[in-house]
Design a protein around this motif. Structure first.
Motif, mmCIF file in Angstrom:
data_model
loop_
_atom_site.group_PDB
_atom_site.id
_atom_site.type_symbol
_atom_site.label_atom_id
_atom_site.label_comp_id
_atom_site.label_asym_id
_atom_site.label_seq_id
_atom_site.Cartn_x
_atom_site.Cartn_y
_atom_site.Cartn_z
ATOM 1 N N ALA A 119 0.870 -1.180 0.000
ATOM 2 C CA ALA A 119 0.000 0.000 0.000
ATOM 3 C C ALA A 119 0.902 1.223 0.000
ATOM 4 O O ALA A 119 1.465 1.588 1.035
ATOM 5 C CB ALA A 119 -0.913 -0.015 1.220
ATOM 6 N N VAL A 120 1.058 1.846 -1.160
ATOM 7 C CA VAL A 120 2.094 2.865 -1.362
ATOM 8 C C VAL A 120 1.482 4.258 -1.430
ATOM 9 O O VAL A 120 0.756 4.600 -2.371
ATOM 10 C CB VAL A 120 2.891 2.585 -2.654
ATOM 11 C CG1 VAL A 120 3.957 3.653 -2.862
ATOM 12 C CG2 VAL A 120 3.522 1.195 -2.601
ATOM 13 N N ASP A 121 1.812 5.065 -0.449
ATOM 14 C CA ASP A 121 1.410 6.469 -0.432
ATOM 15 C C ASP A 121 2.656 7.315 -0.256
ATOM 16 O O ASP A 121 3.636 6.892 0.363
ATOM 17 C CB ASP A 121 0.434 6.715 0.726
ATOM 18 C CG ASP A 121 -0.279 8.063 0.629
ATOM 19 O OD1 ASP A 121 -0.254 8.675 -0.458
ATOM 20 O OD2 ASP A 121 -0.878 8.484 1.640
ATOM 21 N N GLY A 122 2.647 8.507 -0.815
ATOM 22 C CA GLY A 122 3.741 9.442 -0.605
ATOM 23 C C GLY A 122 5.072 8.924 -1.101
ATOM 24 O O GLY A 122 5.181 8.322 -2.175
ATOM 25 N N VAL A 123 6.103 9.143 -0.296
ATOM 26 C CA VAL A 123 7.474 8.785 -0.679
ATOM 27 C C VAL A 123 7.661 7.275 -0.670
ATOM 28 O O VAL A 123 7.324 6.591 0.301
ATOM 29 C CB VAL A 123 8.483 9.450 0.286
ATOM 30 C CG1 VAL A 123 9.888 8.919 0.030
ATOM 31 C CG2 VAL A 123 8.447 10.968 0.116
ATOM 32 N N CYS A 124 8.214 6.777 -1.765
ATOM 33 C CA CYS A 124 8.526 5.353 -1.915
ATOM 34 C C CYS A 124 9.843 5.314 -2.675
ATOM 35 O O CYS A 124 9.871 5.307 -3.909
ATOM 36 C CB CYS A 124 7.400 4.651 -2.678
ATOM 37 S SG CYS A 124 7.709 2.925 -3.061
#
Length: 284
Positions: free
Chosen positions: A126-131
């Motif tokens: 579950a990828v939000d924002g900085v990755c």
């Protein structure tokens, strides 16, 4: 073999429960067969340390015997996924290591990805924002990825003087988004936005930030309600067939499917269908 109590795959040495697992370097939660690992250093965008790398590796390895985990969600706290290796806790010390020490570290980080890919449970990031950096690798190595429009995924290794070939990036990323697009991200280190990532096939879909974790958990719960043994076989074959020709893959899948046909879940599905009911899978 009358002395065996239960089926061999149910013997104590081949099983364990992770519901009571107490994580030290991230958050770990369990609900209805779905485990959630949350990187939880939001004040620094959830970077990894030597210790969190090692704990993730060990946890992913233990999933092979975890009979109470059927799917896993990877997430980050505070509106970001993961900013990669901690600059102060990892990058600084790495500049002082000799070659044997550096190789020990890079092999250890690679083992995290090997363990993530080898565990039988499907993994949803579950990828939000900085990755970024190692965070982008964790997302890449997951089986599925849900993102947000504001997510920024960057394989930024070359921006710190390193090659893009880190933790399997050159093997896995081209298979997700294509050779040319992967080359662009690995050579430039630039950020890939959420909408671009969905268009390129990196993300399965985008969600509103407030819906991201609930949707990831809902997808994981749907998978967890399915036949766990068969899902594990699907994951194994998806990875194993990369190195096979088509004829080899067809034979391997014939063997894998025959094994699944011997499971109780396959018989449960048949009897439920005959009775016009929904099957209840138990993972054996």
């Amino acid at each position: 073999m009358r002395y065996l109590q239960g089926l061999p795959h149910q013997l104590p040495g081949n099983r364990q429960q992770l519901a009571a697992y107490q994580a030290r370097h991230f958050r770990f939660e369990m609900e209805s067969g779905v485990a959630t690992v949350t990187l939880d250093r939001p004040e620094r965008k959830n970077p990894l340390t030597f210790e969190s790398y090692a704990e993730l590796r060990d946890l992913f390895r233990s999933l092979a015997q975890a009979e109470d985990v059927r799917a896993l969600v990877l997430a980050g706290a505070g509106g970001n996924f993961c900013s990669g290796g901690d600059v102060h806790d990892i990058i600084g010390p790495l500049t002082k290591l000799d070659m044997p020490g550096l190789l020990t570290f890079t092999r250890m980080t690679g083992d995290v990805i090997k363990a993530l890919r080898a565990c039988p449970q499907p993994v949803i990031a579950a990828v939000d924002g900085v990755c970024a950096g190692a965070g982008a690798i964790l997302a890449m190595a997951s089986d599925m990825r849900l993102g947000t429009a504001r997510s920024k995924t960057a394989f930024l290794f070359n921006r710190v003087g390193l090659a893009g070939c880190d933790m399997g990036a050159c093997a896995i990323l081209p298979r997700l988004i294509g050779q040319g697009r992967a080359s662009e991200l690995l050579y430039t280190g630039r950020s890939m936005g959420g909408e671009e990532g969905e268009r390129w096939g990196f993300f399965n879909r985008l969600c509103a930030p407030e819906d991201l974790l609930p949707q990831a958990r809902a997808l994981a719960a749907e998978i967890a309600a399915g036949p766990a043994f068969a899902n594990g076989m699907t994951k194994k074959m998806l990875h194993q067939e990369w190195s096979m020709g088509v004829d080899e893959a067809i034979e391997a899948e014939a063997q894998a499917q025959a094994i699944c046909m011997a499971t109780n879940d396959f018989h449960r599905a048949y009897h439920a269908f005959a009775a016009k009911q929904k099957p209840v899978f138990e993972g054996d």
